[in-house]
Design an enzyme around this catalytic site. Structure first.
Site, PDB file in Angstrom:
ATOM      1  N   HIS A 270       0.861  -1.197   0.000  1.00 23.06           N
ATOM      2  CA  HIS A 270       0.000   0.000   0.000  1.00 23.06           C
ATOM      3  C   HIS A 270       0.888   1.235   0.000  1.00 23.06           C
ATOM      4  O   HIS A 270       1.965   1.253   0.579  1.00 23.06           O
ATOM      5  CB  HIS A 270      -0.887   0.007   1.251  1.00 23.06           C
ATOM      6  CG  HIS A 270      -2.050   0.924   1.119  1.00 23.06           C
ATOM      7  ND1 HIS A 270      -1.972   2.266   1.375  1.00 23.06           N
ATOM      8  CD2 HIS A 270      -3.321   0.688   0.719  1.00 23.06           C
ATOM      9  CE1 HIS A 270      -3.151   2.824   1.144  1.00 23.06           C
ATOM     10  NE2 HIS A 270      -3.993   1.895   0.753  1.00 23.06           N
ATOM     11  N   ASP A 328      -7.947  -5.182  -0.432  1.00 23.33           N
ATOM     12  CA  ASP A 328      -8.388  -5.976  -1.585  1.00 23.33           C
ATOM     13  C   ASP A 328      -8.049  -7.445  -1.464  1.00 23.33           C
ATOM     14  O   ASP A 328      -8.449  -8.250  -2.308  1.00 23.33           O
ATOM     15  CB  ASP A 328      -7.726  -5.419  -2.859  1.00 23.33           C
ATOM     16  CG  ASP A 328      -8.185  -3.999  -3.124  1.00 23.33           C
ATOM     17  OD1 ASP A 328      -7.331  -3.112  -3.308  1.00 23.33           O
ATOM     18  OD2 ASP A 328      -9.406  -3.764  -3.082  1.00 23.33           O
TER      19      ASP A 328
END
Ligand code: SDX
Length: 393
Positions: A270, A328
């Site tokens: 991320h 996700d």
């Protein structure tokens, strides 16, 4: 470079704007909507209450919530002409392609709420988008599988209405399982906003030109579609399905570390979180709950996901680079178990994020200083030179 702000924790950041909506501490793995930790909202709140919080800054009291839910509910249907608009697309179009087109075209159907200079029109456009995105996403799904559109049923709550529009058919009775609707609602909440991510910055930038809200949200949907951003939930499940079984994991870990191999672990890493994405933790718990609820035992994909997470978190490559599962990584397992094809994962992310995009768009409009406007560049190209006719090149 954006203005440089120095923040309390003592770090300096080049920030594109100031915002009061969402706070992320990437090192601690913290995410707050208007100061409320995401874990508490996921456990105790619901999506429409979170929408109110993001839009207006405070949790609603009972009458405020009742009024807000009624306003959203009264806008769930789309203009009947939009049904014909859908029929212009190929059946095999990706639902995200359809959503970008249909949401962008909303300004052609709702031109009485496109004047951003009118606060009332801004408010109506905001409510229309939150109310209609589930209907549009469900229509995109139905159209892609050749089934008839299902109209919204305003007797149902927001998440149940979406599941009903996706999975009911005129020929058979369909009852939404309240526990599944709660899991769906929680997924909406977990994706509702996330500070200045790529798609939110796209919406702010589009909005800074004065573009109408429907065009701005369509721009956000287009940006979200990328596999490095919202498209990662589809890519993550497809990756887990490609790995197939736990014994194949080492090969994929090797490939993820091989600089000559473009393969990356989708759903991992991320831009901000250098610790666990708090949404991934909630999603992982939810995956177990939903699979139990659906009586799905020994789900090989979930087994691969958990083993992959375990191996990666012990591997020095991922530990050194602070690569953890993100929102996700597990969401696709839940959505797939619910019956959604992978092509519907990012549309669900988009409908969830619409309230975040709108809240950020409204905040940008309310403070002229907050407009990203026109980022500058550092020019490193050719020096000034004279034109050379083609005969002399
Ligand atoms: C979302 O911004 C947001 O808030 C987005 C989002 C939201 O709610 O809006 O949170 C939603 O977009 C989540 C992210 C979904 N994307 C993916 O899961 C795709 C896979 N992840 C990577 O593409 C990547 O991790 C990014 C793009 C998400 C983040 O990239 P970073 O943090 O800028 O990391 P990087 O690209 O600079 O890489 C740092 C190092 C590199 O290795 P070195 O050059 O140091 O040797 O880590 C490696 C990268 O090769 N790396 C990975 C990896 N992610 C980074 N290696 C293997 N697999 C990965 N997933």
């Amino acid at each position: 470079q954006g203005d440089v702000f120095t923040y309390d924790p003592g770090f300096t950041s080049t920030a594109s704007c100031e915002s009061t909506i969402t706070f992320i501490d990437g090192d601690k793995g913290e995410l707050w909507y208007r100061g409320y930790p995401i874990e508490q909202l996921a456990d105790n709140s619901n999506y429409l209450e979170v929408c109110y919080l993001l839009l207006y800054g405070e949790l609603p009291n009972e009458s405020q919530l009742k009024d807000f839910v009624a306003r959203v509910t009264n806008h769930t249907m789309v203009h009947e002409q939009m049904h014909n608009f859908f029929r212009g697309f190929r059946r095999d179009a990706h639902p995200m392609a359809t959503m970008v087109g249909v949401v962008g075209a909303m300004s052609a159907f709702y031109h009485d709420s496109t004047d951003i200079g009118d606060p009332w029109q801004r408010e109506v456009a905001s409510i229309r988008l939150i109310a209609k995105l589930p209907t549009i996403a469900a229509m995109a799904y139905k159209y892609s599988i050749g089934q008839p559109f299902v109209y919204p049923n305003n007797e149902l709550d927001y998440a149940s209405n979406f599941l009903n529009m996706c999975f009911s058919v005129p020929a058979a009775k369909y009852t939404v399982d309240p526990a599944l609707a709660k899991a769906m609602d929680r997924i909406f909440t977990l994706h509702a906003d996330h500070e200045q991510n790529a798609s939110t910055s796209t919406v702010r930038l589009a909005g800074s030109s004065g573009a109408n809200p429907f065009a701005c949200i369509a721009a956000g949907i287009a940006c979200l579609w990328g596999p490095a951003h919202g498209g990662a939930n589809q890519a993550a499940l497809e990756m887990l399905q490609e790995i197939g079984t736990v014994d194949q994991i080492p090969e994929y870990i090797r490939r993820a570390k091989d600089k000559d191999d473009p393969f990356r672990l989708m759903g991992f890493g991320h831009r901000v979180y250098k610790n666990f994405d708090p949404r991934a933790k909630v999603m992982k718990e939810s995956a177990d709950e939903v699979l139990d609820l659906l009586g799905i035992e020994n789900n090989e994909t979930l087994k691969v996901a958990k083993e992959l997470e375990k191996i990666a978190l012990e591997d020095e490559y991922f530990v050194e680079r602070k690569l953890y599962p993100n929102v996700d990584f597990y969401s696709g397992i839940i959505l797939s178990a619910m019956g959604f094809p992978t092509s519907m994962f990012t549309p669900i992310f988009a409908l969830s994020r619409t309230v975040g995009w709108i809240s950020q768009w409204k905040e940008m409009l309310s403070d002229p200083q907050n407009k990203i406007g026109r980022p500058r560049q550092l020019y490193v190209g050719a020096d000034k030179r004279d034109y050379v006719p083609v005969a002399n090149r």
